[in-house]
Write an enzyme that holds these catalytic residues in place. Structure first.
Site, PDB file in Angstrom:
ATOM      1  N   ASN A  88     -21.052 -28.600 -29.031  1.00 35.21           N
ATOM      2  CA  ASN A  88     -20.967 -27.456 -29.931  1.00 35.21           C
ATOM      3  C   ASN A  88     -20.783 -27.929 -31.376  1.00 35.21           C
ATOM      4  O   ASN A  88     -20.716 -29.128 -31.656  1.00 35.21           O
ATOM      5  CB  ASN A  88     -19.830 -26.527 -29.489  1.00 35.21           C
ATOM      6  CG  ASN A  88     -20.156 -25.061 -29.704  1.00 35.21           C
ATOM      7  OD1 ASN A  88     -20.659 -24.695 -30.763  1.00 35.21           O
ATOM      8  ND2 ASN A  88     -19.860 -24.225 -28.717  1.00 35.21           N
ATOM      9  N   ASP A  96     -18.307 -46.766 -34.380  1.00 30.61           N
ATOM     10  CA  ASP A  96     -18.473 -48.157 -34.819  1.00 30.61           C
ATOM     11  C   ASP A  96     -18.837 -49.052 -33.641  1.00 30.61           C
ATOM     12  O   ASP A  96     -19.452 -50.117 -33.824  1.00 30.61           O
ATOM     13  CB  ASP A  96     -17.197 -48.651 -35.499  1.00 30.61           C
ATOM     14  CG  ASP A  96     -16.949 -47.914 -36.806  1.00 30.61           C
ATOM     15  OD1 ASP A  96     -16.254 -46.883 -36.775  1.00 30.61           O
ATOM     16  OD2 ASP A  96     -17.460 -48.353 -37.848  1.00 30.61           O
ATOM     17  N   HIS A 118      -6.940 -47.976 -37.396  1.00 28.08           N
ATOM     18  CA  HIS A 118      -6.583 -48.892 -38.484  1.00 28.08           C
ATOM     19  C   HIS A 118      -5.207 -49.488 -38.226  1.00 28.08           C
ATOM     20  O   HIS A 118      -4.373 -48.873 -37.554  1.00 28.08           O
ATOM     21  CB  HIS A 118      -6.598 -48.145 -39.821  1.00 28.08           C
ATOM     22  CG  HIS A 118      -7.929 -47.572 -40.148  1.00 28.08           C
ATOM     23  ND1 HIS A 118      -8.933 -48.300 -40.719  1.00 28.08           N
ATOM     24  CD2 HIS A 118      -8.432 -46.325 -39.942  1.00 28.08           C
ATOM     25  CE1 HIS A 118     -10.004 -47.539 -40.881  1.00 28.08           C
ATOM     26  NE2 HIS A 118      -9.724 -46.331 -40.411  1.00 28.08           N
ATOM     27  N   SER A 145     -11.951 -27.239 -27.498  1.00 26.87           N
ATOM     28  CA  SER A 145     -12.033 -27.223 -28.964  1.00 26.87           C
ATOM     29  C   SER A 145     -10.912 -28.026 -29.622  1.00 26.87           C
ATOM     30  O   SER A 145      -9.765 -28.027 -29.162  1.00 26.87           O
ATOM     31  CB  SER A 145     -11.927 -25.781 -29.479  1.00 26.87           C
ATOM     32  OG  SER A 145     -12.996 -25.004 -29.013  1.00 26.87           O
ATOM     33  N   ALA A 163      -7.876 -27.644 -25.093  1.00 23.98           N
ATOM     34  CA  ALA A 163      -8.082 -27.487 -26.531  1.00 23.98           C
ATOM     35  C   ALA A 163      -6.904 -28.051 -27.308  1.00 23.98           C
ATOM     36  O   ALA A 163      -5.749 -27.886 -26.918  1.00 23.98           O
ATOM     37  CB  ALA A 163      -8.271 -26.012 -26.874  1.00 23.98           C
ATOM     38  N   ARG A 183      -1.622 -35.307 -21.423  1.00 30.42           N
ATOM     39  CA  ARG A 183      -1.094 -35.717 -20.125  1.00 30.42           C
ATOM     40  C   ARG A 183      -1.732 -34.859 -19.035  1.00 30.42           C
ATOM     41  O   ARG A 183      -2.110 -33.709 -19.272  1.00 30.42           O
ATOM     42  CB  ARG A 183       0.422 -35.534 -20.079  1.00 30.42           C
ATOM     43  CG  ARG A 183       1.184 -36.470 -21.005  1.00 30.42           C
ATOM     44  CD  ARG A 183       2.681 -36.335 -20.786  1.00 30.42           C
ATOM     45  NE  ARG A 183       3.403 -37.328 -21.570  1.00 30.42           N
ATOM     46  CZ  ARG A 183       3.948 -37.091 -22.765  1.00 30.42           C
ATOM     47  NH1 ARG A 183       3.812 -35.903 -23.321  1.00 30.42           N
ATOM     48  NH2 ARG A 183       4.598 -38.044 -23.397  1.00 30.42           N
ATOM     49  N   ARG A 186      -2.543 -30.934 -13.949  1.00 30.32           N
ATOM     50  CA  ARG A 186      -2.709 -30.679 -12.515  1.00 30.32           C
ATOM     51  C   ARG A 186      -4.075 -31.185 -12.061  1.00 30.32           C
ATOM     52  O   ARG A 186      -4.953 -31.481 -12.872  1.00 30.32           O
ATOM     53  CB  ARG A 186      -2.610 -29.181 -12.222  1.00 30.32           C
ATOM     54  CG  ARG A 186      -3.732 -28.340 -12.837  1.00 30.32           C
ATOM     55  CD  ARG A 186      -3.599 -26.890 -12.399  1.00 30.32           C
ATOM     56  NE  ARG A 186      -4.628 -26.021 -12.930  1.00 30.32           N
ATOM     57  CZ  ARG A 186      -5.827 -25.830 -12.366  1.00 30.32           C
ATOM     58  NH1 ARG A 186      -6.164 -26.474 -11.263  1.00 30.32           N
ATOM     59  NH2 ARG A 186      -6.710 -24.996 -12.913  1.00 30.32           N
TER      60      ARG A 186
END
Length: 200
Positions: A88, A96, A118, A145, A163, A183, A186
């Site tokens: 989307n 990279d 970094h 999203s 999301a 994490r 379920r």
């Protein structure tokens, strides 16, 4: 920079070690930024041109891939997408090094997949110093999203990333994983086959 020096930089990159912008400048011809700009300004009705541009931009792209503009990539050429991909709007690839995406993957708006980070100490960030580790998204994954997938992460078959999640560690197959840091919430089970269906 000699070919031997270039190879030494590539070896460091592959090991996930620190390298600088100047050291990696020989990779500039692999960037597809002009083609990405053109893709993002191609009319939606010109599907043939869009398909042609995706083939030219990405390292590989499968059948029936959909990428809604605008999307962004540092290179583009380090992104490999399978069949039946849906990305989307505002999808960002910081590629990279390789980002490999399997078949049937769906990515919601404003997701970032970044292979690069970094150093923590500011003295080590001179000349945009960075490290890079590849990302792998296995088949049938759905990413919600505003999720961010960080360097070196692998997301297993069929899993769902909630999301707004920040994924800093591998996610096993067939789970729902959410949060910052992300994490496992379920497992995905047979019961999920009956959700949001009309009553019998």
């Amino acid at each position: 920079m000699s070919r031997g020096d270039e190879q030494a930089v590539l070896d460091r990159i592959r090991q996930g070690l620190i390298y600088t912008e100047s050291e990696a400048s020989f990779q500039a011809p692999q960037r597809r930024t002009d083609l990405i700009f053109e893709y993002n300004h191609t009319p939606p009705s010109d599907t043939a041109r869009r398909e042609s541009l995706l083939t030219a931009i990405f390292g590989s792209v499968g059948e029936r891939a959909v990428v809604l503009p605008p999307f962004h990539a540092g290179f583009g050429s380090n992104v490999h997408i399978g069949d039946d991909f849906f990305g989307n709007v505002n999808l960002t690839f910081v590629d990279d090094v390789d980002i490999r995406i399997g078949d049937g993957v769906m990515i919601a708006p404003s997701v970032t997949l970044t292979t690069t980070g970094h150093p923590v100490h500011p003295a080590r960030r001179v000349d945009y110093a960075r490290f890079s580790e590849p990302i792998v998204i296995e088949d049938r994954v759905w990413i919600g999203s505003n999720a961010v997938i960080l360097p070196g992460v692998r997301i297993g078959y069929g899993s769902v990333i909630g999301a707004g999640s920040v994924v800093s560690r591998d996610v096993p197959p067939m789970v729902v994983a959410v949060g910052t840091p992300c994490r496992v919430l379920r497992a995905i089970t047979e019961a999920d086959l009956t959700t949001r269906t009309p009553p019998a």
